[in-house]
Design an enzyme around this catalytic site. Structure first.
Site, PDB file in Angstrom:
ATOM      1  N   TYR A  43       0.848  -1.189   0.000  1.00 57.56           N
ATOM      2  CA  TYR A  43       0.000   0.000   0.000  1.00 57.56           C
ATOM      3  C   TYR A  43       0.887   1.243   0.000  1.00 57.56           C
ATOM      4  O   TYR A  43       1.807   1.354   0.803  1.00 57.56           O
ATOM      5  CB  TYR A  43      -0.881   0.066   1.248  1.00 57.56           C
ATOM      6  CG  TYR A  43      -1.856  -1.061   1.434  1.00 57.56           C
ATOM      7  CD1 TYR A  43      -3.081  -1.071   0.772  1.00 57.56           C
ATOM      8  CD2 TYR A  43      -1.567  -2.103   2.305  1.00 57.56           C
ATOM      9  CE1 TYR A  43      -3.993  -2.104   0.963  1.00 57.56           C
ATOM     10  CE2 TYR A  43      -2.476  -3.135   2.517  1.00 57.56           C
ATOM     11  CZ  TYR A  43      -3.686  -3.124   1.832  1.00 57.56           C
ATOM     12  OH  TYR A  43      -4.576  -4.146   2.040  1.00 57.56           O
ATOM     13  N   GLY A  48     -11.230  -1.196  -1.581  1.00 51.70           N
ATOM     14  CA  GLY A  48     -10.041  -0.462  -1.180  1.00 51.70           C
ATOM     15  C   GLY A  48      -8.819  -1.338  -1.002  1.00 51.70           C
ATOM     16  O   GLY A  48      -7.856  -0.925  -0.344  1.00 51.70           O
ATOM     17  N   ASP A  49      -8.846  -2.545  -1.595  1.00 52.18           N
ATOM     18  CA  ASP A  49      -7.754  -3.488  -1.353  1.00 52.18           C
ATOM     19  C   ASP A  49      -7.032  -3.913  -2.634  1.00 52.18           C
ATOM     20  O   ASP A  49      -6.356  -4.940  -2.650  1.00 52.18           O
ATOM     21  CB  ASP A  49      -8.284  -4.724  -0.631  1.00 52.18           C
ATOM     22  CG  ASP A  49      -7.207  -5.431   0.180  1.00 52.18           C
ATOM     23  OD1 ASP A  49      -6.392  -4.728   0.815  1.00 52.18           O
ATOM     24  OD2 ASP A  49      -7.162  -6.670   0.175  1.00 52.18           O
ATOM     25  N   ALA A  50      -7.161  -3.142  -3.716  1.00 56.15           N
ATOM     26  CA  ALA A  50      -6.466  -3.478  -4.966  1.00 56.15           C
ATOM     27  C   ALA A  50      -5.038  -2.930  -4.907  1.00 56.15           C
ATOM     28  O   ALA A  50      -4.645  -2.026  -5.646  1.00 56.15           O
ATOM     29  CB  ALA A  50      -7.218  -2.910  -6.167  1.00 56.15           C
TER      30      ALA A  50
END
Length: 420
Positions: free
Chosen positions: A266, A305-307
């Site tokens: 991230y 929101g986790d790509a």
């Protein structure tokens, strides 16, 4: 007590590409000289691909650079082969090592890693390893490693297994010499109906034009794996795209491509960089660019929101030039984190999904030096139109919780990017 070195032989498919050597907490990747000088070498990672082959050879052959050397942990490409979260804890317990003992974990799971990489313990140390660490020829090379029941490695924090399906439709762990062809993802106590959420999100992505592997839901009781007694609910099964008729196909995620560690998945890169690499380095750059653009629009609409960098991969059907791999791990995360309206990475300088609009994709096209920004804008428009035309009719028959469906329908009506 004699000094001890440990060595893993690294193969990419049938080709030996080098060794990983560990000594006194330090690990180095030493590429085989014949692999380095081969101008037609199968690509281990885009991280090792330079503008010219001379640069590629330099990246591969310098054992002191950050791609090849690490203290305590493994070099970036190899650390990203290891599982995360619950599966990592399970394997570490079976092997009886600490979860941070990365060399031991790689040795234990090296027969069934993602893609076509294998890592096999050996009792022979190459001369380059002894030279690098400055040790004598009589240093002991240890070959003993733990043998976990779960002999595979899959990244991601959710508990998952690589399995085979037997004639009775049960999912079983692969035995010695086998590799799983299906990934099963289990319910998570902290996130109710997570398999149903992911199944629905993946199906909606398909309806919007996103390419995915085959996937389906099944009863978790069909999973024949020790230690899961009493677990109830559904599991999500996904056909592995890095396994085909018994053949292993090389893959790498964008943390590997960019030389990042899992903790950096991230925020240490952005979608602009990923799209630029895809456009320049895949076999059909423009086609793959369009495909990833569809995913990004779907992620915004779903509230995924986790790509992050590990959830986008390259697939090497051609050993020299990859394709964008099918989409995976698409989940409407906003259902569980309603106050987190952000993407995993920046898109043209913006992460907040309520703020993202068509002009951000126009800016994105300029940043990746795409000659015609209308290519991205047309893809955005077409993806939104497909979602608006198909999702409301499809959702009633999909297994996602009803209040989760309502969130998605509301996003279709309210997000700026969803307005046609």
């Amino acid at each position: 007590m004699p000094e001890r070195m440990r060595v893993l032989v690294i193969h990419l498919g049938d080709r030996r590409v080098g060794h990983l050597a560990n000594y006194n907490g330090r690990t180095v990747f030493l590429a085989d000289p014949d692999y380095v000088v081969d101008a037609r070498r199968p690509v281990l990672s885009q991280a090792y691909v330079g503008e010219a082959d001379e640069r590629s050879r330099s990246l591969l052959s310098n054992p002191k650079n950050s791609l090849n050397y690490a203290a305590i942990r493994l070099p970036p490409f190899f650390t990203n082969l290891l599982p995360e979260g619950a599966l990592r804890a399970r394997i570490a317990a079976e092997v009886r090592v600490h979860e941070d003992a990365e060399f031991e974990l790689l040795a234990a799971t090296g027969g069934d890693l993602p893609g076509a990489i294998t890592a096999t313990p050996t009792d022979r140390a190459p001369a380059a390893a002894r030279s690098f660490f400055g040790v004598s020829v009589d240093v002991e090379v240890g070959q003993q490693v733990g043998r976990p029941t779960s002999r595979f490695s899959l990244s991601g924090v959710q508990l998952k297994f690589s399995v085979l399906r037997d004639p009775r439709a049960r999912y079983t762990l692969a035995t010695e010499g086998q590799t799983g062809s299906i990934i099963v993802k289990l319910p998570h106590p902290a996130y109710p109906f997570l398999p149903e959420n992911e199944f629905t999100s993946m199906r909606l992505a398909q309806l919007a034009g996103v390419e995915t592997p085959e996937f389906w839901l099944d009863d978790v009781r069909a999973l024949n794996v020790a230690g899961l007694a009493g677990m109830e609910g559904k599991l999500l099964a996904i056909r592995r795209f890095d396994r085909e008729a018994g053949r292993r196909i090389h893959i790498e995620d964008f943390a590997q491509v960019l030389g990042l560690r899992p903790a950096e998945k991230y925020g240490h890169t952005n979608y602009d960089t990923i799209l630029r690499i895809i456009l320049a380095r895949t076999r059909e750059g423009l086609r793959d660019l369009r495909q990833l653009t569809r995913r990004l629009v779907v992620d915004i609409l779903l509230g995924n929101g986790d790509a992050h960098a590990k959830n986008i991969s390259l697939l090497y059907q051609d050993p020299l030039r990859p394709d964008l791999a099918p989409a995976y791990d698409i989940v409407s995360t906003v259902q569980y984190l309603p106050d987190d309206e952000t993407l995993a990475l920046n898109l043209a300088g913006e992460r907040r999904t309520p703020a993202l609009a068509r002009e951000h994709f126009q800016r994105l096209a300029r940043r990746i030096e795409l000659p015609n920004s209308r290519i991205l804008l047309r893809e955005v428009q077409a993806t939104v139109e497909r979602a608006r035309a198909t999702w409301p009719a499809a959702l009633p028959d999909l297994p996602m919780a009803e209040h989760h469906k309502a969130v998605i329908l509301r996003r279709l009506e309210t997000l700026p990017i969803a307005q046609v």
